[in-house]
Design a protein around this motif. Structure first.
Motif, PDB file in Angstrom:
ATOM      1  N   GLY A 345       0.847  -1.185   0.000  1.00 18.73           N
ATOM      2  CA  GLY A 345       0.000   0.000   0.000  1.00 18.73           C
ATOM      3  C   GLY A 345       0.877   1.227   0.000  1.00 18.73           C
ATOM      4  N   THR A 349       2.226   1.561   5.279  1.00 23.31           N
ATOM      5  CA  THR A 349       1.321   0.415   5.422  1.00 23.31           C
ATOM      6  C   THR A 349       2.034  -0.682   6.202  1.00 23.31           C
ATOM      7  N   GLN A 361      -3.376  -6.476   6.670  1.00 22.80           N
ATOM      8  CA  GLN A 361      -2.610  -5.251   6.531  1.00 22.80           C
ATOM      9  C   GLN A 361      -3.474  -4.067   6.920  1.00 22.80           C
ATOM     10  N   ASP A 363      -3.459   0.246   6.118  1.00 20.98           N
ATOM     11  CA  ASP A 363      -2.876   1.380   5.401  1.00 20.98           C
ATOM     12  C   ASP A 363      -3.435   2.658   6.010  1.00 20.98           C
TER      13      ASP A 363
END
Length: 426
Positions: A345, A349, A361, A363
Motif C-alpha cells: 500500500g 502500510t 494489513q 494502510d
C-alpha cells in the motif's frame, strides 16, 4: 459483477481446485466494512461451511498482537527498548553465539552484548526456529522447547531451555525470524505476574471487544473452529490433526501452561479487523485508546539498517525488497516493490502474514484494513516443491480486488450495511 462476488468467485475456484479448504475475508475503508466473504468449508467431512465468525489458528498473526501488548508495558515504563532482557530473564545473562548455525553446538564465541527488548521486537536477538536448520541446532531446539505452539514445557522451563542454546548471530546484528516473540510474551507474563492470555485480555482483547481471540477455544465454541488442512505427498488437500513439525496437537491439553505469543492465538476475521484498525487510529479504535500516537509511530517506523534489510531471508527468499520492519510489523517503504504477501500500500502500510494462510494489513493513508484467514498448513519441503501456494495467490488477488478507491465500491452492497456494526462487537 460486484466486488464481493469477484472475491467469492476467486475463492470458489481455488476451493474447487483443491488449493484450499476455504477462507474468510473482510475489508474496511472510510469507516465501514466494504467487503466480506466466507467461502468453502471449515469442516469438509462434516459438510460445515465457512462462516464469518469461524475461528482460525492465526499462527504468526499472533506476533503483532503480542508486540502491541508489549508496547503497553513500555508506555508504563516497565522496560526500555535498549534494556537487556536479563533484568527479567537472568537466564540470558551470559549468551554465546555459534560459529556456524549448522555446525557443532560447542563451537561458539561470546556474545558481544546482551539481548535487548528491541532485539526481540525486531527479530535481531540471534534466535531462530529449529525447523529452519539441518544441523544439530534443529534437534537441540526441539528437545529444549517442544512444539512451537503446543509445548509441554512450563514457561520457566521453556525460557531456561532457550537460554541454554547458542545464538545463531550476535545480538542486534541481523534479522533472523524465530521465537523472539514467544520469549517476549513470556517476559510480559513475568512482568505482569500473570499468564500471557490474562495479560492480553486485560490490556487488549477486552478493551477492543476481541471476545473470540485467545490461546484456547472454550468447549462450547469449538464447533466454530475451522479444521486444519494441508496436503498429502501427492499434493492433494488433506485434513491434519497435528501441526507441521509437531507444532501443535490435535487438542491442546487443559493442563498446558506454555502459551506461544509468536504463533499460538485463535481468532476471527472480525476480531482481527478490530486489532488492525489500531493502526488506522494511531493506537485507538472507536474512542478506545490502547497505545499513544507516539508509541504507534515508533512501532511502525523501520528499525532495520539497509544492510539488514538486504540480508534478511526467509526460506532463502528476500524478505524486505520493498519493506522495512518496525516493532513487530513489516512496514512498506517502497510501494512499487512491496509484495502483497507481506503488505502492500502507501508508505507506512503495515502487516505480517501467518504460516497457516492468515494475512492482514492496515494502510493509514487511505484508512483501509484487510483480513484474510484460512487454514493451509504446509511443510517446508512442500513449499520448495510448489505445493499449496494457491493460498498466496488468493491473498494477492484479494488484495488487488479490494484495493480500489472507496468510490469504486458499490455503496449499496450488503457488506457496507454490515459495516455499520463495529468489528468485534456482535
Amino acid at each position: 459483477m460486484s466486488r464481493d462476488r469477484t472475491v467469492e468467485a476467486m475463492l470458489d475456484e481455488l476451493v474447487a481446485a483443491g488449493e484450499l479448504a476455504g477462507a474468510v475475508t473482510l475489508a474496511w475503508r472510510a469507516g465501514r466494512i466494504v467487503q466480506s466473504a466466507a467461502v468453502g468449508w471449515r469442516d469438509i467431512a462434516g459438510g460445515l461451511p465457512m462462516e464469518r465468525d469461524t475461528l482460525f489458528r492465526i499462527a504468526s498473526l499472533s506476533k503483532p498482537v503480542t508486540s502491541v501488548v508489549a508496547l503497553t508495558l513500555l508506555e508504563e515504563g516497565r522496560f526500555a527498548l535498549d534494556e537487556p532482557i536479563s533484568r527479567w530473564a537472568p537466564e540470558f545473562a551470559d549468551m554465546r553465539v555459534l560459529n556456524d548455525p549448522e555446525g557443532p553446538l560447542d563451537a561458539t564465541r561470546p556474545a558481544n552484548r546482551p539481548i535487548t527488548f528491541e532485539d526481540l521486537l525486531t527479530h535481531r536477538a540471534g534466535l531462530t526456529y529449529g525447523d529452519f536448520h539441518t544441523g544439530p541446532l534443529a534437534r537441540a531446539y526441539a528437545e529444549a522447547l517442544g512444539g512451537d505452539i503446543d509445548s509441554h514445557a512450563s514457561p520457566g522451563d521453556w525460557i531456561a531451555g532457550l537460554a541454554a542454546l547458542p545464538l545463531i548471530d550476535q545480538p542486534g546484528a541481523g534479522f533472523h525470524y524465530g521465537c523472539s516473540t514467544d520469549l517476549l510474551g513470556l517476559l510480559l507474563a513475568r512482568m505482569d505476574d500473570a499468564p500471557l492470555d490474562e495479560v492480553m485480555r486485560r490490556r487488549l482483547f477486552r478493551p477492543l471487544g476481541m471476545t473470540d481471540t485467545g490461546f484456547d477455544v472454550p468447549r462450547e465454541q469449538r464447533p466454530r473452529r475451522a479444521r486444519m488442512y494441508g496436503f498429502d505427498s501427492s499434493g492433494r488437500l488433506a485434513e491434519r490433526t497435528s501441526g507441521p513439525g509437531g507444532s501443535f496437537m490435535a487438542e491442546r491439553p487443559e493442563s498446558m501452561t506454555f502459551q506461544s505469543g509468536g504463533q499460538g492465538l485463535w481468532s476471527t476475521a472480525d476480531d482481527y479487523l478490530a486489532f488492525a484498525r489500531l493502526f488506522l487510529g494511531a493506537g485507538a479504535v472507536d474512542g478506545v485508546r490502547i497505545l499513544k500516537p507516539e508509541t504507534m509511530a515508533l512501532m511502525t517506523a523501520n528499525r532495520l539498517s539497509e544492510a539488514q534489510r538486504a540480508s534478511a531471508r526467509l526460506l532463502g527468499m528476500p524478505l524486505f525488497a520493498g519493506h522495512g520492519f518496525g516493532l513487530g510489523v513489516a512496514v512498506v517503504l517502497d510501494p512499487d516493490n512491496a509484495s502483497a504477501v507481506r503488505c502492500k500500500g502507501a508508505i507506512g502500510t503495515v502487516g505480517w502474514p501467518g504460516a497457516f494462510g492468515g494475512w492482514w494489513q492496515a494502510d493509514p493513508i487511505d484508512q483501509s484494513a484487510m483480513v484474510f484467514l484460512a487454514h493451509n498448513a504446509l511443510e517446508l519441503e512442500q513449499l520448495a516443491e510448489g505445493i499449496g501456494l494457491g493460498v498466496y495467490a488468493a491473498i494477492t488477488e484479494f488484495h488487488a480486488a479490494v484495493s480500489a478507491p472507496a468510490s469504486a465500491l458499490d455503496p449499496h452492497s450488503p457488506a457496507d450495511a454490515e459495516g455499520l456494526t463495529a468489528p468485534g462487537r456482535r
